[in-house]
Design a protein around this motif. Structure first.
Motif, PDB file in Angstrom:
ATOM      1  N   HIS A  49      57.944  61.662 125.529  1.00 17.43           N
ATOM      2  CA  HIS A  49      57.284  62.040 126.771  1.00 17.43           C
ATOM      3  C   HIS A  49      58.245  61.735 127.918  1.00 17.43           C
ATOM      4  O   HIS A  49      58.677  60.592 128.067  1.00 17.43           O
ATOM      5  CB  HIS A  49      55.983  61.259 126.935  1.00 17.43           C
ATOM      6  CG  HIS A  49      55.090  61.831 127.968  1.00 17.43           C
ATOM      7  ND1 HIS A  49      55.264  61.582 129.307  1.00 17.43           N
ATOM      8  CD2 HIS A  49      54.018  62.649 127.866  1.00 17.43           C
ATOM      9  CE1 HIS A  49      54.324  62.215 129.985  1.00 17.43           C
ATOM     10  NE2 HIS A  49      53.553  62.873 129.140  1.00 17.43           N
ATOM     11  N   PHE A  50      58.570  62.752 128.691  1.00 17.51           N
ATOM     12  CA  PHE A  50      59.572  62.602 129.744  1.00 17.51           C
ATOM     13  C   PHE A  50      59.238  61.492 130.738  1.00 17.51           C
ATOM     14  O   PHE A  50      60.099  60.689 131.098  1.00 17.51           O
ATOM     15  CB  PHE A  50      59.789  63.933 130.469  1.00 17.51           C
ATOM     16  CG  PHE A  50      60.789  63.868 131.590  1.00 17.51           C
ATOM     17  CD1 PHE A  50      62.044  63.325 131.398  1.00 17.51           C
ATOM     18  CD2 PHE A  50      60.465  64.346 132.842  1.00 17.51           C
ATOM     19  CE1 PHE A  50      62.970  63.264 132.431  1.00 17.51           C
ATOM     20  CE2 PHE A  50      61.386  64.295 133.882  1.00 17.51           C
ATOM     21  CZ  PHE A  50      62.639  63.747 133.672  1.00 17.51           C
ATOM     22  N   ILE A  51      57.989  61.409 131.172  1.00 21.06           N
ATOM     23  CA  ILE A  51      57.636  60.378 132.154  1.00 21.06           C
ATOM     24  C   ILE A  51      57.864  58.980 131.573  1.00 21.06           C
ATOM     25  O   ILE A  51      58.365  58.095 132.257  1.00 21.06           O
ATOM     26  CB  ILE A  51      56.193  60.555 132.660  1.00 21.06           C
ATOM     27  CG1 ILE A  51      56.070  61.848 133.452  1.00 21.06           C
ATOM     28  CG2 ILE A  51      55.764  59.363 133.522  1.00 21.06           C
ATOM     29  CD1 ILE A  51      54.655  62.223 133.838  1.00 21.06           C
ATOM     30  N   LYS A  71      67.884  65.635 142.108  1.00 21.77           N
ATOM     31  CA  LYS A  71      68.963  65.786 141.133  1.00 21.77           C
ATOM     32  C   LYS A  71      68.932  64.675 140.082  1.00 21.77           C
ATOM     33  O   LYS A  71      69.156  64.929 138.900  1.00 21.77           O
ATOM     34  CB  LYS A  71      70.327  65.816 141.828  1.00 21.77           C
ATOM     35  CG  LYS A  71      71.478  65.982 140.824  1.00 21.77           C
ATOM     36  CD  LYS A  71      72.782  66.257 141.477  1.00 21.77           C
ATOM     37  CE  LYS A  71      73.983  66.280 140.574  1.00 21.77           C
ATOM     38  NZ  LYS A  71      73.826  66.349 139.152  1.00 21.77           N
ATOM     39  N   GLU A  72      68.623  63.474 140.520  1.00 21.47           N
ATOM     40  CA  GLU A  72      68.549  62.366 139.569  1.00 21.47           C
ATOM     41  C   GLU A  72      67.508  62.666 138.479  1.00 21.47           C
ATOM     42  O   GLU A  72      67.762  62.465 137.288  1.00 21.47           O
ATOM     43  CB  GLU A  72      68.190  61.065 140.281  1.00 21.47           C
ATOM     44  CG  GLU A  72      68.091  59.874 139.339  1.00 21.47           C
ATOM     45  CD  GLU A  72      67.711  58.588 140.046  1.00 21.47           C
ATOM     46  OE1 GLU A  72      68.129  57.525 139.547  1.00 21.47           O
ATOM     47  OE2 GLU A  72      67.005  58.625 141.081  1.00 21.47           O
ATOM     48  N   LYS A  73      66.352  63.183 138.874  1.00 22.35           N
ATOM     49  CA  LYS A  73      65.308  63.511 137.912  1.00 22.35           C
ATOM     50  C   LYS A  73      65.747  64.666 137.018  1.00 22.35           C
ATOM     51  O   LYS A  73      65.505  64.647 135.802  1.00 22.35           O
ATOM     52  CB  LYS A  73      64.009  63.862 138.643  1.00 22.35           C
ATOM     53  CG  LYS A  73      62.811  63.982 137.743  1.00 22.35           C
ATOM     54  CD  LYS A  73      61.550  64.114 138.584  1.00 22.35           C
ATOM     55  CE  LYS A  73      60.313  64.073 137.737  1.00 22.35           C
ATOM     56  NZ  LYS A  73      59.093  64.154 138.572  1.00 22.35           N
ATOM     57  N   ASP A  74      66.414  65.654 137.592  1.00 23.73           N
ATOM     58  CA  ASP A  74      66.940  66.773 136.798  1.00 23.73           C
ATOM     59  C   ASP A  74      67.943  66.275 135.760  1.00 23.73           C
ATOM     60  O   ASP A  74      67.930  66.711 134.600  1.00 23.73           O
ATOM     61  CB  ASP A  74      67.594  67.816 137.695  1.00 23.73           C
ATOM     62  CG  ASP A  74      66.610  68.532 138.612  1.00 23.73           C
ATOM     63  OD1 ASP A  74      65.388  68.497 138.349  1.00 23.73           O
ATOM     64  OD2 ASP A  74      67.080  69.116 139.615  1.00 23.73           O
ATOM     65  N   ASP A  75      68.824  65.363 136.175  1.00 21.07           N
ATOM     66  CA  ASP A  75      69.817  64.808 135.258  1.00 21.07           C
ATOM     67  C   ASP A  75      69.147  64.011 134.137  1.00 21.07           C
ATOM     68  O   ASP A  75      69.560  64.098 132.976  1.00 21.07           O
ATOM     69  CB  ASP A  75      70.817  63.930 136.003  1.00 21.07           C
ATOM     70  CG  ASP A  75      71.731  64.708 136.936  1.00 21.07           C
ATOM     71  OD1 ASP A  75      71.789  65.961 136.838  1.00 21.07           O
ATOM     72  OD2 ASP A  75      72.380  64.068 137.795  1.00 21.07           O
ATOM     73  N   LEU A  76      68.116  63.234 134.499  1.00 21.43           N
ATOM     74  CA  LEU A  76      67.394  62.473 133.477  1.00 21.43           C
ATOM     75  C   LEU A  76      66.668  63.408 132.514  1.00 21.43           C
ATOM     76  O   LEU A  76      66.573  63.122 131.317  1.00 21.43           O
ATOM     77  CB  LEU A  76      66.409  61.496 134.115  1.00 21.43           C
ATOM     78  CG  LEU A  76      67.036  60.268 134.775  1.00 21.43           C
ATOM     79  CD1 LEU A  76      65.967  59.401 135.422  1.00 21.43           C
ATOM     80  CD2 LEU A  76      67.848  59.448 133.782  1.00 21.43           C
ATOM     81  N   ARG A  77      66.171  64.524 133.016  1.00 31.57           N
ATOM     82  CA  ARG A  77      65.501  65.493 132.140  1.00 31.57           C
ATOM     83  C   ARG A  77      66.478  66.035 131.107  1.00 31.57           C
ATOM     84  O   ARG A  77      66.139  66.194 129.927  1.00 31.57           O
ATOM     85  CB  ARG A  77      64.902  66.651 132.967  1.00 31.57           C
ATOM     86  CG  ARG A  77      64.147  67.661 132.143  1.00 31.57           C
ATOM     87  CD  ARG A  77      62.967  66.978 131.470  1.00 31.57           C
ATOM     88  NE  ARG A  77      62.469  67.727 130.346  1.00 31.57           N
ATOM     89  CZ  ARG A  77      61.189  67.817 130.036  1.00 31.57           C
ATOM     90  NH1 ARG A  77      60.279  67.215 130.766  1.00 31.57           N
ATOM     91  NH2 ARG A  77      60.824  68.488 128.986  1.00 31.57           N
ATOM     92  N   ALA A  78      67.698  66.306 131.542  1.00 29.45           N
ATOM     93  CA  ALA A  78      68.718  66.803 130.605  1.00 29.45           C
ATOM     94  C   ALA A  78      69.027  65.737 129.546  1.00 29.45           C
ATOM     95  O   ALA A  78      69.158  66.064 128.351  1.00 29.45           O
ATOM     96  CB  ALA A  78      69.980  67.208 131.362  1.00 29.45           C
ATOM     97  N   PHE A  80      66.983  63.322 128.537  1.00 28.65           N
ATOM     98  CA  PHE A  80      65.786  63.228 127.702  1.00 28.65           C
ATOM     99  C   PHE A  80      65.749  64.367 126.677  1.00 28.65           C
ATOM    100  O   PHE A  80      65.511  64.132 125.493  1.00 28.65           O
ATOM    101  CB  PHE A  80      64.531  63.264 128.583  1.00 28.65           C
ATOM    102  CG  PHE A  80      63.260  63.411 127.809  1.00 28.65           C
ATOM    103  CD1 PHE A  80      62.692  62.330 127.164  1.00 28.65           C
ATOM    104  CD2 PHE A  80      62.628  64.641 127.723  1.00 28.65           C
ATOM    105  CE1 PHE A  80      61.504  62.461 126.443  1.00 28.65           C
ATOM    106  CE2 PHE A  80      61.438  64.787 127.014  1.00 28.65           C
ATOM    107  CZ  PHE A  80      60.887  63.690 126.373  1.00 28.65           C
ATOM    108  N   ASP A  81      66.004  65.578 127.141  1.00 31.96           N
ATOM    109  CA  ASP A  81      65.992  66.725 126.239  1.00 31.96           C
ATOM    110  C   ASP A  81      67.027  66.569 125.131  1.00 31.96           C
ATOM    111  O   ASP A  81      66.782  66.930 123.976  1.00 31.96           O
ATOM    112  CB  ASP A  81      66.203  68.027 127.011  1.00 31.96           C
ATOM    113  CG  ASP A  81      64.998  68.417 127.851  1.00 31.96           C
ATOM    114  OD1 ASP A  81      63.880  67.890 127.615  1.00 31.96           O
ATOM    115  OD2 ASP A  81      65.167  69.257 128.763  1.00 31.96           O
ATOM    116  N   ALA A  86      68.234  65.579 119.495  1.00 31.00           N
ATOM    117  CA  ALA A  86      68.997  64.857 118.479  1.00 31.00           C
ATOM    118  C   ALA A  86      68.074  64.150 117.490  1.00 31.00           C
ATOM    119  O   ALA A  86      68.403  64.027 116.310  1.00 31.00           O
ATOM    120  CB  ALA A  86      69.930  63.844 119.141  1.00 31.00           C
ATOM    121  N   ALA A  87      66.913  63.729 117.966  1.00 33.22           N
ATOM    122  CA  ALA A  87      65.968  63.016 117.103  1.00 33.22           C
ATOM    123  C   ALA A  87      65.323  63.944 116.086  1.00 33.22           C
ATOM    124  O   ALA A  87      64.995  63.520 114.984  1.00 33.22           O
ATOM    125  CB  ALA A  87      64.889  62.345 117.955  1.00 33.22           C
ATOM    126  N   ALA A  88      65.146  65.197 116.459  1.00 30.23           N
ATOM    127  CA  ALA A  88      64.483  66.142 115.570  1.00 30.23           C
ATOM    128  C   ALA A  88      65.040  67.533 115.808  1.00 30.23           C
ATOM    129  O   ALA A  88      64.374  68.383 116.371  1.00 30.23           O
ATOM    130  CB  ALA A  88      62.982  66.123 115.812  1.00 30.23           C
TER     131      ALA A  88
END
Length: 111
Positions: A49-51, A71-78, A80-81, A86-88
Protein backbone atom coordinates in the motif's frame (compact mmCIF):
# COMPACT_ATOMS: atom_id res chain seq x y z
CA UNK A 1 15.50 -2.60 21.86
CA UNK A 2 13.16 0.21 20.83
CA UNK A 3 9.77 -0.82 19.41
CA UNK A 4 9.02 -0.14 15.75
CA UNK A 5 5.93 1.77 16.88
CA UNK A 6 8.19 4.37 18.50
CA UNK A 7 8.93 5.69 14.99
CA UNK A 8 6.67 8.51 13.92
CA UNK A 9 3.67 7.40 11.79
CA UNK A 10 4.13 3.71 12.64
CA UNK A 11 1.67 2.07 14.99
CA UNK A 12 0.95 -1.37 16.41
CA UNK A 13 -0.24 -2.85 13.09
CA UNK A 14 3.03 -1.92 11.37
CA UNK A 15 4.96 -3.22 14.36
CA UNK A 16 3.17 -6.58 14.06
CA UNK A 17 3.80 -6.72 10.29
CA UNK A 18 7.46 -5.93 10.88
CA UNK A 19 7.71 -8.70 13.48
CA UNK A 20 6.28 -11.18 10.92
CA UNK A 21 9.00 -10.01 8.53
CA UNK A 22 11.75 -10.46 11.13
CA UNK A 23 12.13 -6.74 11.83
CA UNK A 24 12.04 -6.73 15.63
CA UNK A 25 12.99 -3.17 16.54
CA UNK A 26 13.18 0.43 15.40
CA UNK A 27 16.93 -0.08 15.17
CA UNK A 28 16.44 -3.03 12.78
CA UNK A 29 14.10 -0.94 10.63
CA UNK A 30 16.51 2.01 10.50
CA UNK A 31 19.41 -0.29 9.62
CA UNK A 32 17.48 -1.89 6.75
CA UNK A 33 16.09 1.37 5.40
CA UNK A 34 12.56 1.78 4.08
CA UNK A 35 12.98 0.10 0.69
CA UNK A 36 14.53 -3.14 1.95
CA UNK A 37 12.21 -3.21 4.96
CA UNK A 38 9.12 -2.72 2.81
CA UNK A 39 10.24 -5.47 0.43
CA UNK A 40 10.56 -7.76 3.45
CA UNK A 41 7.08 -6.79 4.61
CA UNK A 42 5.65 -7.72 1.21
CA UNK A 43 7.58 -11.00 1.18
CA UNK A 44 6.12 -11.79 4.61
CA UNK A 45 2.58 -11.31 3.33
CA UNK A 46 1.82 -7.65 3.92
CA UNK A 47 -0.35 -6.29 1.13
CA UNK A 48 1.51 -3.42 -0.59
CA UNK A 49 0.00 0.00 0.00
CA UNK A 50 1.62 3.22 -1.17
CA UNK A 51 0.50 5.32 1.81
CA UNK A 52 1.96 2.77 4.22
CA UNK A 53 5.24 2.87 2.35
CA UNK A 54 5.58 6.63 2.27
CA UNK A 55 4.39 6.95 5.88
CA UNK A 56 7.33 4.70 6.78
CA UNK A 57 9.76 6.77 4.70
CA UNK A 58 8.52 10.01 6.27
CA UNK A 59 8.55 8.51 9.76
CA UNK A 60 12.15 7.35 9.41
CA UNK A 61 12.98 10.96 8.55
CA UNK A 62 11.05 12.18 11.62
CA UNK A 63 8.41 13.81 9.44
CA UNK A 64 4.61 13.50 9.48
CA UNK A 65 3.18 11.17 6.83
CA UNK A 66 1.24 13.97 5.13
CA UNK A 67 4.41 16.01 4.61
CA UNK A 68 5.08 14.08 1.41
CA UNK A 69 4.02 16.11 -1.64
CA UNK A 70 4.88 17.06 -5.20
CA UNK A 71 8.02 15.68 -6.82
CA UNK A 72 9.10 13.96 -3.64
CA UNK A 73 5.82 12.00 -3.58
CA UNK A 74 6.15 11.19 -7.29
CA UNK A 75 9.69 9.90 -6.70
CA UNK A 76 8.53 7.78 -3.76
CA UNK A 77 5.73 6.36 -5.92
CA UNK A 78 8.30 5.23 -8.47
CA UNK A 79 10.37 3.58 -5.71
CA UNK A 80 7.26 1.90 -4.28
CA UNK A 81 6.21 0.60 -7.69
CA UNK A 82 9.70 -0.84 -8.22
CA UNK A 83 9.67 -2.56 -4.81
CA UNK A 84 6.23 -4.01 -5.48
CA UNK A 85 7.18 -5.20 -8.98
CA UNK A 86 10.36 -6.85 -7.71
CA UNK A 87 8.42 -8.62 -4.96
CA UNK A 88 5.98 -10.19 -7.39
CA UNK A 89 7.02 -9.72 -11.01
CA UNK A 90 4.00 -10.11 -13.26
CA UNK A 91 1.65 -11.42 -10.59
CA UNK A 92 -0.09 -10.49 -7.39
CA UNK A 93 1.24 -11.87 -4.10
CA UNK A 94 0.03 -15.39 -3.41
CA UNK A 95 -2.40 -15.75 -0.53
CA UNK A 96 -1.63 -18.16 2.28
CA UNK A 97 -4.43 -20.50 1.22
CA UNK A 98 -3.11 -20.58 -2.35
CA UNK A 99 0.38 -21.35 -1.04
CA UNK A 100 -0.93 -24.29 1.00
CA UNK A 101 -3.04 -25.58 -1.89
CA UNK A 102 0.03 -25.34 -4.14
CA UNK A 103 2.10 -27.19 -1.56
CA UNK A 104 -0.29 -30.13 -1.31
CA UNK A 105 -0.91 -30.23 -5.06
CA UNK A 106 -4.55 -29.16 -5.15
CA UNK A 107 -3.91 -26.28 -7.53
CA UNK A 108 -1.17 -25.72 -10.05
CA UNK A 109 1.73 -23.60 -8.84
CA UNK A 110 1.97 -20.12 -10.30
CA UNK A 111 4.83 -19.59 -12.66
Amino acid sequence: MTPVSSIRNLGPAVQEACARAGIRSAEDLRALGPDTAYARLIAAGTRPHFIGYYAMVMGLQGRPWNDCQGKEKDDLRARFDAIKAAAAPGKSPQSEIERVLDEIGVIEKRR
